[in-house]
Design an enzyme around this catalytic site. Sequence first.
Site, PDB file in Angstrom:
ATOM      1  N   GLU A  59      -6.844  -9.232  -6.058  1.00  0.00           N
ATOM      2  CA  GLU A  59      -7.356  -9.562  -7.387  1.00  0.00           C
ATOM      3  C   GLU A  59      -7.476 -11.088  -7.402  1.00  0.00           C
ATOM      4  O   GLU A  59      -6.507 -11.772  -7.061  1.00  0.00           O
ATOM      5  CB  GLU A  59      -6.299  -9.126  -8.402  1.00  0.00           C
ATOM      6  CG  GLU A  59      -6.856  -8.531  -9.662  1.00  0.00           C
ATOM      7  CD  GLU A  59      -5.739  -8.155 -10.605  1.00  0.00           C
ATOM      8  OE1 GLU A  59      -5.792  -8.578 -11.752  1.00  0.00           O
ATOM      9  OE2 GLU A  59      -4.808  -7.438 -10.176  1.00  0.00           O
ATOM     10  N   ARG A 294       6.243  -3.455   1.234  1.00  0.00           N
ATOM     11  CA  ARG A 294       5.760  -4.821   1.067  1.00  0.00           C
ATOM     12  C   ARG A 294       6.716  -5.772   1.772  1.00  0.00           C
ATOM     13  O   ARG A 294       7.870  -5.442   2.046  1.00  0.00           O
ATOM     14  CB  ARG A 294       5.580  -5.170  -0.399  1.00  0.00           C
ATOM     15  CG  ARG A 294       6.856  -5.250  -1.217  1.00  0.00           C
ATOM     16  CD  ARG A 294       6.561  -5.375  -2.713  1.00  0.00           C
ATOM     17  NE  ARG A 294       5.896  -6.603  -3.062  1.00  0.00           N
ATOM     18  CZ  ARG A 294       4.672  -6.663  -3.603  1.00  0.00           C
ATOM     19  NH1 ARG A 294       3.991  -5.577  -3.848  1.00  0.00           N
ATOM     20  NH2 ARG A 294       4.139  -7.810  -3.922  1.00  0.00           N
ATOM     21  N   LYS A 304       3.418 -13.413  -7.620  1.00  0.00           N
ATOM     22  CA  LYS A 304       2.458 -14.328  -8.239  1.00  0.00           C
ATOM     23  C   LYS A 304       3.044 -14.997  -9.474  1.00  0.00           C
ATOM     24  O   LYS A 304       2.877 -16.190  -9.690  1.00  0.00           O
ATOM     25  CB  LYS A 304       1.209 -13.541  -8.637  1.00  0.00           C
ATOM     26  CG  LYS A 304       0.049 -13.756  -7.677  1.00  0.00           C
ATOM     27  CD  LYS A 304      -1.136 -12.926  -8.110  1.00  0.00           C
ATOM     28  CE  LYS A 304      -1.802 -12.277  -6.907  1.00  0.00           C
ATOM     29  NZ  LYS A 304      -2.759 -11.245  -7.261  1.00  0.00           N
TER      30      LYS A 304
HETATM   31  P1  ATP Z   1       1.683  -9.752  -7.056  1.00  0.00           P
HETATM   32  O1  ATP Z   1       2.382  -8.410  -7.143  1.00  0.00           O
HETATM   33  O2  ATP Z   1       2.516 -10.860  -6.516  1.00  0.00           O
HETATM   34  O3  ATP Z   1       0.956 -10.121  -8.296  1.00  0.00           O
HETATM   35  P2  ATP Z   1      -0.446  -8.327  -5.894  1.00  0.00           P
HETATM   36  O4  ATP Z   1       0.045  -7.365  -4.903  1.00  0.00           O
HETATM   37  O5  ATP Z   1      -0.723  -7.775  -7.234  1.00  0.00           O
HETATM   38  O6  ATP Z   1       0.554  -9.551  -5.955  1.00  0.00           O
HETATM   39  P3  ATP Z   1      -3.142  -8.399  -5.045  1.00  0.00           P
HETATM   40  O7  ATP Z   1      -4.132  -9.469  -5.188  1.00  0.00           O
HETATM   41  O8  ATP Z   1      -3.359  -7.154  -5.821  1.00  0.00           O
HETATM   42  O9  ATP Z   1      -1.747  -9.072  -5.403  1.00  0.00           O
HETATM   43  O10 ATP Z   1      -2.878  -8.038  -3.521  1.00  0.00           O
HETATM   44  C1  ATP Z   1      -3.875  -7.761  -2.586  1.00  0.00           C
HETATM   45  C2  ATP Z   1      -3.318  -6.942  -1.467  1.00  0.00           C
HETATM   46  O11 ATP Z   1      -2.208  -7.595  -0.869  1.00  0.00           O
HETATM   47  C3  ATP Z   1      -2.826  -5.609  -1.978  1.00  0.00           C
HETATM   48  O12 ATP Z   1      -3.367  -4.599  -1.170  1.00  0.00           O
HETATM   49  C4  ATP Z   1      -1.338  -5.693  -1.865  1.00  0.00           C
HETATM   50  O13 ATP Z   1      -0.779  -4.459  -1.551  1.00  0.00           O
HETATM   51  C5  ATP Z   1      -1.126  -6.709  -0.745  1.00  0.00           C
HETATM   52  N1  ATP Z   1       0.143  -7.415  -0.926  1.00  0.00           N
HETATM   53  C6  ATP Z   1       0.505  -8.193  -1.960  1.00  0.00           C
HETATM   54  N2  ATP Z   1       1.765  -8.636  -1.819  1.00  0.00           N
HETATM   55  C7  ATP Z   1       2.216  -8.135  -0.644  1.00  0.00           C
HETATM   56  C8  ATP Z   1       3.464  -8.225   0.080  1.00  0.00           C
HETATM   57  N3  ATP Z   1       4.490  -8.918  -0.380  1.00  0.00           N
HETATM   58  N4  ATP Z   1       3.548  -7.570   1.268  1.00  0.00           N
HETATM   59  C9  ATP Z   1       2.513  -6.882   1.743  1.00  0.00           C
HETATM   60  N5  ATP Z   1       1.333  -6.748   1.125  1.00  0.00           N
HETATM   61  C10 ATP Z   1       1.175  -7.357  -0.060  1.00  0.00           C
HETATM   62 MG    MG Z   2      -2.009  -6.059  -7.382  1.00  0.00          MG
END
Ligand code: ATP
Ligand code: MG
Length: 587
Positions: A59, A294, A304
Amino acid sequence: MSEKTPVAPASNFIRNIVEHDLEQGTYKHRHWASSPGDAQHHAAGEIDPAKIRTRFPPEPNGYLHIGHAKSICLNFGLARDFGGVCHMRFDDTNPEKEEQEYVDSIIDSVTWLGFDWNVFGESHLYFASNYFDFMYRAAEILIESGHAYVDQQTAEEMRINRGTLTEPGKNSPWRDRSAVENLALFREMRDGKHADGSMILRAKIDMASPNINLRDPAIYRIKHAHHHNTGDKWCIYPMYTFAHPLEDAYERVTHSLCTLEFEDQRPFYDWVLAKLAEAGLLAHPLPRQYEFSRLNLTYVVLSKRKLIELVEKQFVSGWDDPRLPTLVGARRRGYAPEGFRLFTDRIGISKTDSWIEYTILEDCMREVLNASAERRIAVLDPIKLVIDNYPEGQSEDCHAPNHPQKPELGHRVVPLSRELWIEREDFMEAPPKGYFRLFPGNMVRLRYGYVVKCTSFEKDADGNITTVHCEYLPDTKSGTPGADSVKVKGNIHWVSAAHAFAGEIRLYDRLFKEARPGEGDRNYLDDINPDSVKIITAQLEPSLQQARPEERFQFERHGYFVADSKDSQSGKPVFNRTVTLRDAWQK
Ligand code: ATP
Ligand code: MG
């Protein structure tokens, strides 16, 4: 552009699934029409040249961090290793939140990590907001086939009627409206006839399902908001859990990898796709979702929300502060893309949440930098060493190899003269047993130069050593036939005072002093390490004056350093410490 990893990555459960699918020919007969689309669109295309399709779907509402790097390396790595394609997809279906700044930075970071979405002559860079028409059509089809309805309960009523983990939910009084009525209302929602929150489109599944996510989840909501791509065209937007399977199917994704918290959403993911395949909007084989744990890394935060707080409350200098686990920060810190790829392969993937030690990431960086970084000499805490029997005003060239294991990288000249800078810790007035460096009467080798014998030293009024005196043995120059005539146990680095230059160095350390910041009832902000950066002035060998921004070096005996990309000026580089040679925290 996408480099091959030298060794095949270790197998893991997702690779096993892909291998199995390829053996079975599960995706062999899929068509791909060179652009995203519905079943009809793809049916008109050729057999997909990509054996599998994965995607990285951030996102655009923040900067990428090391957790994302794992997801990127995994998704792009699978595509690369199995003759597939990984789509770079911006999941920008949520209005208001997204910004171009984030889109640009994400593109930059994925490219920097060494991956490319230009494959088979096509660019696979997609924006989910371009699929709104399709998503809307999918919603109408669900309504027409009796699988969705417009609910007018208040948010509070819906919450109460959803039930709990132990009690089933209750059907909405609006659940049995006719398809015709639902369609008319949904179109009114689209046409802006209703206020935010006054009604919502829900999937009609099962209010008694043990999986709460299947109790008639919301799929479209009213939101009178401007969207960065579609402007004011829409005042209804799909919910994330509805949009995501549609995006995957529209792009003909085969393996949709996500983190474990979406495991309970998988039945809904499959439900949406199955219903739309029945209606002919989507074609088999449908995308399948697979979850992995994760990344949690000790001594950093990877959320984030927390990263935004650290930046906004100025605990760090910005998104690219070298102490932050953002990819722009890691890059500025001197971390190498190859190091992240190695790290992802090394930690593997699993289905259980665990914490990975930060030192594993640092070891990967050390390994990569040890192989690639040229060596240089820097004296971080200088004191003078005077060679009393070396003529004043004279100097000579010493030759230092740029890389001890890579003679092909050549060598450079380091000038030697009567007055040198050496490390304060390389001299002791009264050394303990086993100290082999300089002390009165002892001999050491000046690396790439001569053997010298310590004769005396000077102190200032406070008792600090200011100058050490020595005499050199003229026949012992490194690389000459007599070099080994005198054996010594110590070997120290130095720079010539008349030739070296003073440069700023930033010694970075961990941003958090606790392995799991904020664990228990602590506030993670209270776990910040107050000494996470120390700025010093070092004496640097002359050749470092030409260091280009982002150029990485090993400063011998100290660690890996990079010329800062923001604050370095031509002829006046500033260096950031990437990582020490050994782990200083493990004692
Ligand atoms: P946050 O939870 O910190 O806001 P997010 O996962 O919502 O981060 P996205 O932009 O939706 O952020 O993430 C894009 C991709 O990265 C998704 O497919 C998500 O599963 C993966 N991702 C995000 N954080 C991690 C992590 N700590 N380990 C592995 N994959 C991750
Ligand atoms: Mg997300």
